[in-house]
Design a protein around this motif. Structure first.
Motif, short mmCIF file in Angstrom:
data_model
loop_
_atom_site.label_atom_id
_atom_site.label_comp_id
_atom_site.label_asym_id
_atom_site.label_seq_id
_atom_site.Cartn_x
_atom_site.Cartn_y
_atom_site.Cartn_z
N ALA A 110 0.83 -1.20 0.00
CA ALA A 110 0.00 0.00 0.00
C ALA A 110 0.87 1.26 0.00
O ALA A 110 0.56 2.25 -0.67
N SER A 111 1.98 1.22 0.74
CA SER A 111 2.87 2.38 0.84
C SER A 111 3.56 2.68 -0.49
O SER A 111 3.69 3.84 -0.89
N VAL A 112 4.00 1.63 -1.18
CA VAL A 112 4.71 1.87 -2.44
C VAL A 112 3.74 2.36 -3.51
O VAL A 112 4.11 3.15 -4.40
N VAL A 113 2.48 1.93 -3.45
CA VAL A 113 1.47 2.44 -4.38
C VAL A 113 1.29 3.94 -4.16
O VAL A 113 1.16 4.71 -5.13
N VAL A 114 1.28 4.36 -2.90
CA VAL A 114 1.17 5.79 -2.59
C VAL A 114 2.36 6.55 -3.19
O VAL A 114 2.20 7.60 -3.81
N GLY A 115 3.57 6.02 -3.01
CA GLY A 115 4.76 6.68 -3.54
C GLY A 115 4.75 6.79 -5.05
O GLY A 115 5.05 7.85 -5.61
N ILE A 116 4.41 5.69 -5.73
CA ILE A 116 4.38 5.70 -7.20
C ILE A 116 3.32 6.67 -7.71
O ILE A 116 3.55 7.44 -8.66
N THR A 117 2.14 6.66 -7.09
CA THR A 117 1.05 7.54 -7.51
C THR A 117 1.44 9.00 -7.38
O THR A 117 1.22 9.81 -8.30
N LEU A 118 2.04 9.37 -6.26
CA LEU A 118 2.47 10.75 -6.08
C LEU A 118 3.52 11.15 -7.11
O LEU A 118 3.50 12.26 -7.64
N GLY A 119 4.44 10.24 -7.38
CA GLY A 119 5.48 10.53 -8.36
C GLY A 119 4.92 10.77 -9.75
O GLY A 119 5.35 11.67 -10.47
N LEU A 120 3.93 9.96 -10.16
CA LEU A 120 3.33 10.10 -11.48
C LEU A 120 2.46 11.35 -11.59
O LEU A 120 2.38 11.97 -12.65
N VAL A 121 1.82 11.72 -10.49
CA VAL A 121 0.92 12.87 -10.51
C VAL A 121 1.70 14.19 -10.48
O VAL A 121 1.36 15.14 -11.19
N THR A 122 2.75 14.25 -9.68
CA THR A 122 3.45 15.53 -9.46
C THR A 122 4.70 15.73 -10.30
O THR A 122 5.19 16.85 -10.43
N ASN A 123 5.26 14.64 -10.86
CA ASN A 123 6.49 14.73 -11.68
C ASN A 123 7.59 15.54 -10.99
O ASN A 123 8.03 16.58 -11.50
N PRO A 124 8.07 15.10 -9.83
CA PRO A 124 9.04 15.89 -9.08
C PRO A 124 10.37 16.09 -9.79
O PRO A 124 11.01 17.13 -9.66
N GLY A 125 10.81 15.11 -10.60
CA GLY A 125 12.09 15.25 -11.30
C GLY A 125 12.00 16.22 -12.46
O GLY A 125 12.93 16.99 -12.72
N ALA A 126 10.85 16.21 -13.16
CA ALA A 126 10.69 17.09 -14.30
C ALA A 126 10.62 18.55 -13.88
O ALA A 126 10.94 19.45 -14.66
N ASN A 127 10.21 18.78 -12.64
CA ASN A 127 10.07 20.15 -12.15
C ASN A 127 11.25 20.60 -11.28
O ASN A 127 11.21 21.68 -10.70
N ALA A 128 12.29 19.76 -11.17
CA ALA A 128 13.44 20.11 -10.35
C ALA A 128 14.48 20.84 -11.17
O ALA A 128 14.76 20.48 -12.33
N ASN A 129 15.07 21.85 -10.60
CA ASN A 129 16.10 22.65 -11.27
C ASN A 129 17.46 22.23 -10.76
O ASN A 129 18.03 22.83 -9.86
N LEU A 130 17.97 21.12 -11.32
CA LEU A 130 19.23 20.55 -10.87
C LEU A 130 20.14 20.26 -12.04
O LEU A 130 19.69 19.87 -13.13
N ASP A 131 21.44 20.43 -11.82
CA ASP A 131 22.45 20.08 -12.80
C ASP A 131 22.85 18.63 -12.58
O ASP A 131 23.51 18.30 -11.59
N THR A 132 22.45 17.74 -13.46
CA THR A 132 22.70 16.31 -13.26
C THR A 132 24.18 15.96 -13.32
O THR A 132 24.60 14.92 -12.82
#
Length: 473
Positions: A110-132
């Protein structure tokens, strides 16, 4: 199994207020005061660049956590030996162990489903301003073979020596221990005592007495929680502040939101589905949850988790002494489910890697099963590297997330400990090993008072069920 009938003519014993709470600030309030004072001192140290104050906070907090870690070794070993030796009184011990692991997996899923769902909905990496290009791969990574090596004790107490490099290039070595190896040792010794039978009774009685002594030592250390809380949270504020959150603000918010959903939605649903009041659960488990938040250590919180599970939540001590240490090593919904799921999605988006449906299934599989593979190792970084390497994602992404790890580790650890207390409670409830009257008596603040009972004060009445033992104060 025997029972006794109280003398009808005997007057009912008077209820006494625990000595620690008469005319004194409640323990929960002391911890919150320490939390507020720590934040203030940490802010002063950071704002006015008081390096000596920041170092003092770090040292005091480190000493406090180290005291807990040291006492965990004999406490876990003796508790598991005694609990295994007492299994002769429990007819469904194997089923209890299996059911505990099943509930670990259910809540992790149940916890990992919550994590995956949040990641797909909010796209945290696409909105991060970081130099890889600034990312660096860690020097060591998690492996599925780590589970095999971590369960085989290297010596009698599972002790290890960790080496680190200080400023100037000097190497320092310090003793450490592998909690999973302690669990394996305890189970083996307890099983041997169970097999020997009557001849092992002197050894079991000695171990039982040692367990009482170590339990008392643990409580003396826990009484220092207000001071330790002030130092730990103050050190976090002084050394990290909030400056590092900007580029990964959305990822940080996702971790906190995901943990909050698990804590305040998933766990209450699980508790309610098993006939337990969520409010009573959080009231009883709160001392351990709040301490886990500031200490950032499930192992350091283990003694307190064990105490609240038995004293506050009413779980059989024999069962809890087995289930809680197992949970502290393998039940990590914050560090091993929510965080690696969100982190893997974030790293993939940062490096422009598209994840397929099968990749998300792999994330879920690693989160549910992989925590056992990293059970004897330190930190969520190992679990993250295992997830990234399984998915074939760049390990350099780990270096980008390490800067904010101390800040998000607080909520992750609190979630871990809440789950480590919940699962033994619901399994005990389902198997008649829960003292419902103790559980239902929990109130915020009142549960802390129950932890403070001394041996010369009113203790819980002995049970007449052979599968239960009275929990001494």
């Amino acid at each position: 199994m025997s029972s006794t009938t109280p003398d009808a003519a005997a007057p009912a014993p008077a209820t006494r207020t625990p000595r620690h709470t008469r005319g004194r600030v409640p323990f929960w309030a002391q911890v919150f005061i320490g939390l507020a004072v720590g934040v203030l001192i940490g802010f002063v140290a950071r704002q006015f660049d008081q390096a000596w104050l920041a170092e003092t906070l770090k040292t005091v907090g480190g000493i406090f956590v180290q005291l807990l870690r040291v006492i965990v070794v004999p406490l876990v070993l003796t508790a598991i030996i005694v609990s295994i030796a007492n299994l002769r009184q429990v007819t469904n011990a194997a089923r209890l162990a299996g059911e505990t692991l099943v509930w670990f997996a259910i809540t992790a899923a149940a916890s990992v489903v919550v994590g995956i769902t949040l990641g797909l909905v909010t796209n945290p990496g696409a909105n991060a301003n970081l130099d890889t290009s600034a990312g660096e791969a860690p020097s060591s990574t998690g492996s599925w073979l780590d589970f095999l090596t971590s369960i085989v004790p290297g010596n009698f107490l599972g002790l290890e020596v960790s080496t680190s490099t200080e400023e100037g290039g000097a190497l320092t070595s310090s003793p450490d221990f592998n909690i999973l190896q302690l669990v394996v040792l305890g189970i083996a010794i307890g099983a041997a005592a169970l097999s020997v039978g009557a001849k092992a009774e002197p050894f079991v009685n000695l171990t039982r007495s040692a367990l009482e002594v170590f339990s008392r030592l643990v409580w003396w250390v826990i009484r220092l929680s207000p001071l330790g809380t002030a130092a730990l949270i103050g050190s976090a504020v002084a050394n990290y502040g909030w400056d590092l959150l900007g580029p990964l603000a959305l990822f940080t918010a996702d971790v906190y939101l995901g943990c909050a959903i698990v804590l305040l939605v998933i766990y209450p649903i699980v508790a309610r589905a098993n006939g337990l009041s969520p409010v009573k659960f959080f009231a009883g488990a709160w001392p351990a949850i709040q301490f886990a938040f500031v200490s950032r250590s499930s192992i350091g919180t283990l003694p307190l988790t064990q105490r609240v599970v038995t004293h506050n939540l009413g779980v059989s001590r024999d069962y809890a002494s087995f289930a809680v240490p197992i949970g502290a090593t393998t039940k990590m919904d914050g560090c091993a489910a929510i965080y690696p799921a969100l982190a893997a999605i974030t790293v993939a988006q940062l490096f422009g890697v598209d994840l397929a449906f099968t990749d998300y299934l792999l994330i879920a599989f690693v989160s549910i099963v992989g925590s056992a593979a990293t059970a004897g190792l330190t930190g969520a970084v190992v679990m993250l590297t295992l997830t990234l390497s399984t998915l074939g994602l760049p390990l350099e992404g780990v270096g980008l997330l390490l800067a904010i790890d101390p800040i998000i580790d607080m909520i992750r650890t609190a979630t871990n400990v809440a789950g480590q207390a919940l699962v033994p409670t619901i399994v005990a409830k389902r198997n008649g090993l829960l003292d419902q009257s103790v559980y239902d008596s929990n109130t915020f603040g009142g549960a802390d008072a129950r932890l403070e009972l001394d041996e010369d004060e009113v203790a819980p009445a002995p049970t007449t069920d052979d599968t239960r033992v009275a929990v001494p104060a």
